[in-house]
Scaffold this motif. Structure first.
Motif, PDB file in Angstrom:
ATOM      1  N   LYS A   8       0.799  -1.220   0.000  1.00  0.00           N
ATOM      2  CA  LYS A   8       0.000   0.000   0.000  1.00  0.00           C
ATOM      3  C   LYS A   8       0.834   1.274   0.000  1.00  0.00           C
ATOM      4  O   LYS A   8       0.462   2.258  -0.626  1.00  0.00           O
ATOM      5  CB  LYS A   8      -0.955   0.008   1.190  1.00  0.00           C
ATOM      6  N   ASP A   9       1.940   1.301   0.699  1.00  0.00           N
ATOM      7  CA  ASP A   9       2.732   2.521   0.839  1.00  0.00           C
ATOM      8  C   ASP A   9       3.775   2.713  -0.255  1.00  0.00           C
ATOM      9  O   ASP A   9       4.469   3.727  -0.267  1.00  0.00           O
ATOM     10  CB  ASP A   9       3.433   2.555   2.199  1.00  0.00           C
ATOM     11  N   ALA A  10       3.913   1.773  -1.152  1.00  0.00           N
ATOM     12  CA  ALA A  10       4.936   1.873  -2.195  1.00  0.00           C
ATOM     13  C   ALA A  10       4.478   2.812  -3.308  1.00  0.00           C
ATOM     14  O   ALA A  10       3.415   2.642  -3.881  1.00  0.00           O
ATOM     15  CB  ALA A  10       5.247   0.504  -2.760  1.00  0.00           C
ATOM     16  N   MET A  11       5.314   3.801  -3.582  1.00  0.00           N
ATOM     17  CA  MET A  11       5.033   4.747  -4.654  1.00  0.00           C
ATOM     18  C   MET A  11       5.974   4.555  -5.842  1.00  0.00           C
ATOM     19  O   MET A  11       5.783   5.152  -6.894  1.00  0.00           O
ATOM     20  CB  MET A  11       5.158   6.186  -4.144  1.00  0.00           C
ATOM     21  N   ASN A  12       7.007   3.743  -5.646  1.00  0.00           N
ATOM     22  CA  ASN A  12       7.960   3.473  -6.711  1.00  0.00           C
ATOM     23  C   ASN A  12       8.681   2.155  -6.423  1.00  0.00           C
ATOM     24  O   ASN A  12       8.456   1.527  -5.387  1.00  0.00           O
ATOM     25  CB  ASN A  12       8.953   4.637  -6.878  1.00  0.00           C
ATOM     26  N   ILE A  13       9.561   1.760  -7.320  1.00  0.00           N
ATOM     27  CA  ILE A  13      10.269   0.493  -7.189  1.00  0.00           C
ATOM     28  C   ILE A  13      11.177   0.492  -5.957  1.00  0.00           C
ATOM     29  O   ILE A  13      11.330  -0.527  -5.281  1.00  0.00           O
ATOM     30  CB  ILE A  13      11.091   0.189  -8.467  1.00  0.00           C
ATOM     31  N   LYS A  14      11.766   1.631  -5.619  1.00  0.00           N
ATOM     32  CA  LYS A  14      12.638   1.715  -4.451  1.00  0.00           C
ATOM     33  C   LYS A  14      11.857   1.433  -3.164  1.00  0.00           C
ATOM     34  O   LYS A  14      12.332   0.718  -2.289  1.00  0.00           O
ATOM     35  CB  LYS A  14      13.303   3.082  -4.380  1.00  0.00           C
ATOM     36  N   ASP A  15      10.645   2.007  -3.051  1.00  0.00           N
ATOM     37  CA  ASP A  15       9.792   1.731  -1.891  1.00  0.00           C
ATOM     38  C   ASP A  15       9.467   0.242  -1.807  1.00  0.00           C
ATOM     39  O   ASP A  15       9.503  -0.352  -0.735  1.00  0.00           O
ATOM     40  CB  ASP A  15       8.483   2.521  -1.967  1.00  0.00           C
ATOM     41  N   ARG A  16       9.131  -0.342  -2.941  1.00  0.00           N
ATOM     42  CA  ARG A  16       8.817  -1.774  -3.008  1.00  0.00           C
ATOM     43  C   ARG A  16       9.995  -2.596  -2.520  1.00  0.00           C
ATOM     44  O   ARG A  16       9.850  -3.491  -1.695  1.00  0.00           O
ATOM     45  CB  ARG A  16       8.464  -2.149  -4.445  1.00  0.00           C
ATOM     46  N   TYR A  44       5.470  -1.752  -8.957  1.00  0.00           N
ATOM     47  CA  TYR A  44       5.918  -1.084  -7.733  1.00  0.00           C
ATOM     48  C   TYR A  44       5.053  -1.386  -6.522  1.00  0.00           C
ATOM     49  O   TYR A  44       5.510  -1.252  -5.389  1.00  0.00           O
ATOM     50  CB  TYR A  44       6.027   0.432  -7.948  1.00  0.00           C
ATOM     51  N   ASN A  45       3.803  -1.788  -6.730  1.00  0.00           N
ATOM     52  CA  ASN A  45       2.923  -1.993  -5.574  1.00  0.00           C
ATOM     53  C   ASN A  45       2.463  -3.437  -5.389  1.00  0.00           C
ATOM     54  O   ASN A  45       1.642  -3.707  -4.532  1.00  0.00           O
ATOM     55  CB  ASN A  45       1.708  -1.069  -5.667  1.00  0.00           C
ATOM     56  N   LYS A  46       3.015  -4.363  -6.160  1.00  0.00           N
ATOM     57  CA  LYS A  46       2.642  -5.769  -6.007  1.00  0.00           C
ATOM     58  C   LYS A  46       3.893  -6.638  -5.966  1.00  0.00           C
ATOM     59  O   LYS A  46       4.905  -6.311  -6.579  1.00  0.00           O
ATOM     60  CB  LYS A  46       1.737  -6.228  -7.151  1.00  0.00           C
ATOM     61  N   ALA A  47       3.781  -7.741  -5.239  1.00  0.00           N
ATOM     62  CA  ALA A  47       4.904  -8.671  -5.148  1.00  0.00           C
ATOM     63  C   ALA A  47       4.379 -10.056  -4.819  1.00  0.00           C
ATOM     64  O   ALA A  47       3.280 -10.204  -4.284  1.00  0.00           O
ATOM     65  CB  ALA A  47       5.887  -8.220  -4.077  1.00  0.00           C
ATOM     66  N   THR A  48       5.184 -11.043  -5.124  1.00  0.00           N
ATOM     67  CA  THR A  48       4.881 -12.426  -4.788  1.00  0.00           C
ATOM     68  C   THR A  48       6.082 -13.003  -4.052  1.00  0.00           C
ATOM     69  O   THR A  48       7.203 -12.954  -4.566  1.00  0.00           O
ATOM     70  CB  THR A  48       4.587 -13.254  -6.051  1.00  0.00           C
ATOM     71  N   LEU A  49       5.823 -13.523  -2.852  1.00  0.00           N
ATOM     72  CA  LEU A  49       6.880 -14.146  -2.063  1.00  0.00           C
ATOM     73  C   LEU A  49       6.646 -15.647  -1.974  1.00  0.00           C
ATOM     74  O   LEU A  49       5.511 -16.090  -1.809  1.00  0.00           O
ATOM     75  CB  LEU A  49       6.902 -13.572  -0.641  1.00  0.00           C
ATOM     76  N   ALA A  50       7.723 -16.404  -2.073  1.00  0.00           N
ATOM     77  CA  ALA A  50       7.685 -17.842  -1.835  1.00  0.00           C
ATOM     78  C   ALA A  50       8.360 -18.084  -0.491  1.00  0.00           C
ATOM     79  O   ALA A  50       9.470 -17.608  -0.254  1.00  0.00           O
ATOM     80  CB  ALA A  50       8.413 -18.587  -2.939  1.00  0.00           C
ATOM     81  N   ILE A  51       7.672 -18.809   0.387  1.00  0.00           N
ATOM     82  CA  ILE A  51       8.166 -19.070   1.737  1.00  0.00           C
ATOM     83  C   ILE A  51       8.144 -20.577   1.960  1.00  0.00           C
ATOM     84  O   ILE A  51       7.132 -21.219   1.725  1.00  0.00           O
ATOM     85  CB  ILE A  51       7.284 -18.361   2.783  1.00  0.00           C
ATOM     86  N   THR A  52       9.272 -21.120   2.409  1.00  0.00           N
ATOM     87  CA  THR A  52       9.341 -22.559   2.636  1.00  0.00           C
ATOM     88  C   THR A  52       9.850 -22.878   4.032  1.00  0.00           C
ATOM     89  O   THR A  52      10.638 -22.133   4.611  1.00  0.00           O
ATOM     90  CB  THR A  52      10.261 -23.257   1.619  1.00  0.00           C
ATOM     91  N   THR A  53       9.392 -24.001   4.547  1.00  0.00           N
ATOM     92  CA  THR A  53       9.843 -24.513   5.841  1.00  0.00           C
ATOM     93  C   THR A  53       9.718 -26.026   5.843  1.00  0.00           C
ATOM     94  O   THR A  53       9.087 -26.599   4.945  1.00  0.00           O
ATOM     95  CB  THR A  53       9.027 -23.887   7.003  1.00  0.00           C
ATOM     96  N   ILE A  54      10.279 -26.645   6.853  1.00  0.00           N
ATOM     97  CA  ILE A  54      10.246 -28.103   6.967  1.00  0.00           C
ATOM     98  C   ILE A  54       9.810 -28.478   8.382  1.00  0.00           C
ATOM     99  O   ILE A  54      10.247 -27.861   9.351  1.00  0.00           O
ATOM    100  CB  ILE A  54      11.633 -28.715   6.695  1.00  0.00           C
ATOM    101  N   ALA A  55       8.937 -29.470   8.473  1.00  0.00           N
ATOM    102  CA  ALA A  55       8.523 -30.016   9.766  1.00  0.00           C
ATOM    103  C   ALA A  55       8.101 -31.461   9.553  1.00  0.00           C
ATOM    104  O   ALA A  55       7.887 -31.893   8.421  1.00  0.00           O
ATOM    105  CB  ALA A  55       7.388 -29.210  10.367  1.00  0.00           C
TER     106      ALA A  55
END
Length: 88
Positions: A8-16, A44-55
């Motif tokens: 929400k607060d990102a106005m440019n690529i640097k903020d992202r 600049y205002n969207k991203a996709t994160l991949a998060i992995t863990t093991i249990a």
């Protein structure tokens, strides 16, 4: 887990970049998970994160991933657009 985010607060690529760097660093240090920005498009205002863990148990992983998604939404000015989980 794949998490699609609206920054929400990102106005440019640097903020992202700054917001994502903070999220990735905090997740790695607080939860000891592997995290990567896997965005297909550089918006600049969207991203996709991949998060992995093991249990060793499925319910442990599910509870842990719930904690991670709650952490992201509570600590950052971000809207979680979509969460996709795959447990093997």
């Amino acid at each position: 887990m794949i998490v699609d985010l609206l920054i929400k607060d990102a106005m440019n690529i640097k903020d992202r970049r700054n917001v994502l760097a903070s999220i990735i660093q905090k997740l790695r240090s607080n939860f000891n998970v592997s995290v990567a920005d896997v965005s297909k498009e550089l918006l600049y205002n969207k991203a996709t994160l991949a998060i992995t863990t093991i249990a060793n148990k499925k319910n442990v992983v599910e509870n842990f991933l719930d904690k991670i998604s709650n952490f992201i939404s509570k600590n950052y000015s971000i809207e979680i657009l979509n969460i996709e989980r795959q447990i093997l």
